[in-house]
Design a protein around this motif. Sequence first.
Motif, short mmCIF file in Angstrom:
data_model
loop_
_atom_site.label_atom_id
_atom_site.label_comp_id
_atom_site.label_asym_id
_atom_site.label_seq_id
_atom_site.Cartn_x
_atom_site.Cartn_y
_atom_site.Cartn_z
N ASP A 244 18.98 25.52 -9.94
CA ASP A 244 18.87 24.73 -11.17
C ASP A 244 19.37 23.30 -11.02
O ASP A 244 19.19 22.49 -11.92
CB ASP A 244 19.65 25.41 -12.30
N VAL A 245 20.00 22.98 -9.91
CA VAL A 245 20.56 21.64 -9.70
C VAL A 245 19.51 20.74 -9.04
O VAL A 245 19.03 21.03 -7.94
CB VAL A 245 21.83 21.69 -8.84
N VAL A 246 19.15 19.65 -9.72
CA VAL A 246 18.17 18.70 -9.19
C VAL A 246 18.92 17.60 -8.45
O VAL A 246 19.79 16.94 -9.02
CB VAL A 246 17.30 18.10 -10.32
N PHE A 247 18.58 17.41 -7.16
CA PHE A 247 19.19 16.35 -6.35
C PHE A 247 18.40 15.06 -6.44
O PHE A 247 18.98 13.99 -6.55
CB PHE A 247 19.28 16.77 -4.88
N LEU A 248 17.10 15.17 -6.32
CA LEU A 248 16.22 14.01 -6.31
C LEU A 248 14.98 14.28 -7.13
O LEU A 248 14.45 15.39 -7.11
CB LEU A 248 15.75 13.67 -4.88
N ARG A 249 14.51 13.26 -7.79
CA ARG A 249 13.21 13.32 -8.46
C ARG A 249 12.64 11.91 -8.34
O ARG A 249 13.23 10.96 -8.86
CB ARG A 249 13.37 13.74 -9.92
N MET A 250 11.53 11.79 -7.62
CA MET A 250 10.97 10.47 -7.35
C MET A 250 9.53 10.61 -6.87
O MET A 250 9.09 11.73 -6.55
CB MET A 250 11.79 9.76 -6.27
N PRO A 251 8.79 9.49 -6.80
CA PRO A 251 7.44 9.57 -6.25
C PRO A 251 7.47 10.07 -4.80
O PRO A 251 8.40 9.78 -4.04
CB PRO A 251 6.94 8.12 -6.31
N ARG A 252 6.47 10.84 -4.45
CA ARG A 252 6.40 11.44 -3.11
C ARG A 252 6.50 10.39 -2.00
O ARG A 252 7.13 10.64 -0.98
CB ARG A 252 5.09 12.20 -2.98
N ALA A 253 5.86 9.25 -2.17
CA ALA A 253 5.90 8.21 -1.14
C ALA A 253 7.35 7.79 -0.87
O ALA A 253 7.75 7.62 0.27
CB ALA A 253 5.07 7.01 -1.55
N ASP B 156 0.84 -1.19 0.00
CA ASP B 156 0.00 0.00 0.00
C ASP B 156 0.88 1.25 0.00
O ASP B 156 1.85 1.35 0.76
CB ASP B 156 -0.90 -0.02 1.24
N VAL B 157 0.56 2.23 -0.83
CA VAL B 157 1.39 3.43 -0.97
C VAL B 157 1.45 4.23 0.34
O VAL B 157 2.50 4.77 0.68
CB VAL B 157 0.91 4.29 -2.17
N ARG B 158 0.38 4.27 1.10
CA ARG B 158 0.41 4.99 2.38
C ARG B 158 1.34 4.28 3.37
O ARG B 158 2.05 4.92 4.14
CB ARG B 158 -0.99 5.15 2.96
N ASN B 159 1.32 2.95 3.35
CA ASN B 159 2.21 2.20 4.22
C ASN B 159 3.67 2.43 3.81
O ASN B 159 4.55 2.57 4.67
CB ASN B 159 1.86 0.71 4.18
N LEU B 160 3.92 2.47 2.51
CA LEU B 160 5.26 2.76 2.02
C LEU B 160 5.73 4.14 2.52
O LEU B 160 6.85 4.29 3.00
CB LEU B 160 5.30 2.73 0.49
N ALA B 161 4.88 5.12 2.43
CA ALA B 161 5.25 6.48 2.80
C ALA B 161 5.32 6.70 4.31
O ALA B 161 6.22 7.39 4.79
CB ALA B 161 4.25 7.47 2.19
N ALA C 153 6.21 19.79 3.80
CA ALA C 153 6.49 20.41 2.49
C ALA C 153 6.54 19.36 1.39
O ALA C 153 6.08 19.60 0.27
CB ALA C 153 7.79 21.20 2.55
N THR C 154 7.09 18.21 1.69
CA THR C 154 7.17 17.13 0.70
C THR C 154 5.77 16.68 0.29
O THR C 154 5.52 16.36 -0.87
CB THR C 154 8.00 15.95 1.24
N LEU C 155 4.86 16.68 1.23
CA LEU C 155 3.48 16.28 0.94
C LEU C 155 2.69 17.37 0.22
O LEU C 155 1.85 17.07 -0.62
CB LEU C 155 2.75 15.90 2.23
N ASN C 156 2.96 18.62 0.53
CA ASN C 156 2.12 19.71 0.05
C ASN C 156 2.68 20.47 -1.15
O ASN C 156 1.98 21.30 -1.73
CB ASN C 156 1.87 20.71 1.18
N GLN C 157 3.92 20.20 -1.51
CA GLN C 157 4.56 20.93 -2.61
C GLN C 157 5.14 19.92 -3.60
O GLN C 157 5.65 18.88 -3.19
CB GLN C 157 5.67 21.83 -2.10
N THR D 264 -3.57 13.87 2.54
CA THR D 264 -2.80 13.44 1.38
C THR D 264 -3.42 12.20 0.76
O THR D 264 -3.64 11.21 1.43
CB THR D 264 -1.34 13.15 1.78
N SER D 265 -3.68 12.27 -0.53
CA SER D 265 -4.29 11.15 -1.25
C SER D 265 -3.21 10.20 -1.77
O SER D 265 -2.03 10.55 -1.87
CB SER D 265 -5.10 11.67 -2.44
N ASP D 266 -3.63 9.00 -2.12
CA ASP D 266 -2.72 8.04 -2.74
C ASP D 266 -2.17 8.59 -4.06
O ASP D 266 -1.00 8.37 -4.38
CB ASP D 266 -3.42 6.70 -2.99
#
Length: 169
Positions: free
Chosen positions: A119-128, A7-12, A62-66, A104-106
Amino acid sequence: MTDNPLDVRNLAFGDMDHEISATRRLLERVPEEHFNWKPHAKSWSLRELACHIVDLFGWHKATLNQDMVDTSKPWPKTQASTQKELMEAFETRLGELNESIANTSDDTLAAEWTLRHGDVVFLRMPRARAQRIYCISHLAHHRGQLTVYLRMLDVPLPPSYGPTADEQG
């Protein structure tokens, strides 16, 4: 929490209750009389490290809302000067985070999230996944630092992932 490990919520958020409790127990032991103490000239003071740990709950929010956090932008920092202020800030940030988690929704957890510095991206991934790596693991890392600080100050340590030498007598 659901018992489905996929479950994505359990993962997060699967470890959040434990991590929150362990963090609260540790922060409660931060001695105000040693707030300015540093183990090394390049290290944060005890107060700065404890305040950063409190601020990490704002990072969760912030990770959840932005869709993105840009570390080159100013970030509100906790400025506790007493143990009471530290714990009040912790409880405030935790309340805000709990509200964000509840809202926060799934779909939001599955959406892409980015950590960048300009301009430097460190991480890009699913929020969970970002919650696990950027937030929970980051929190555990700094809590580990805080246990070393407290051990060096001879403050008895509470359990985090099992009993400590102080708890066993």
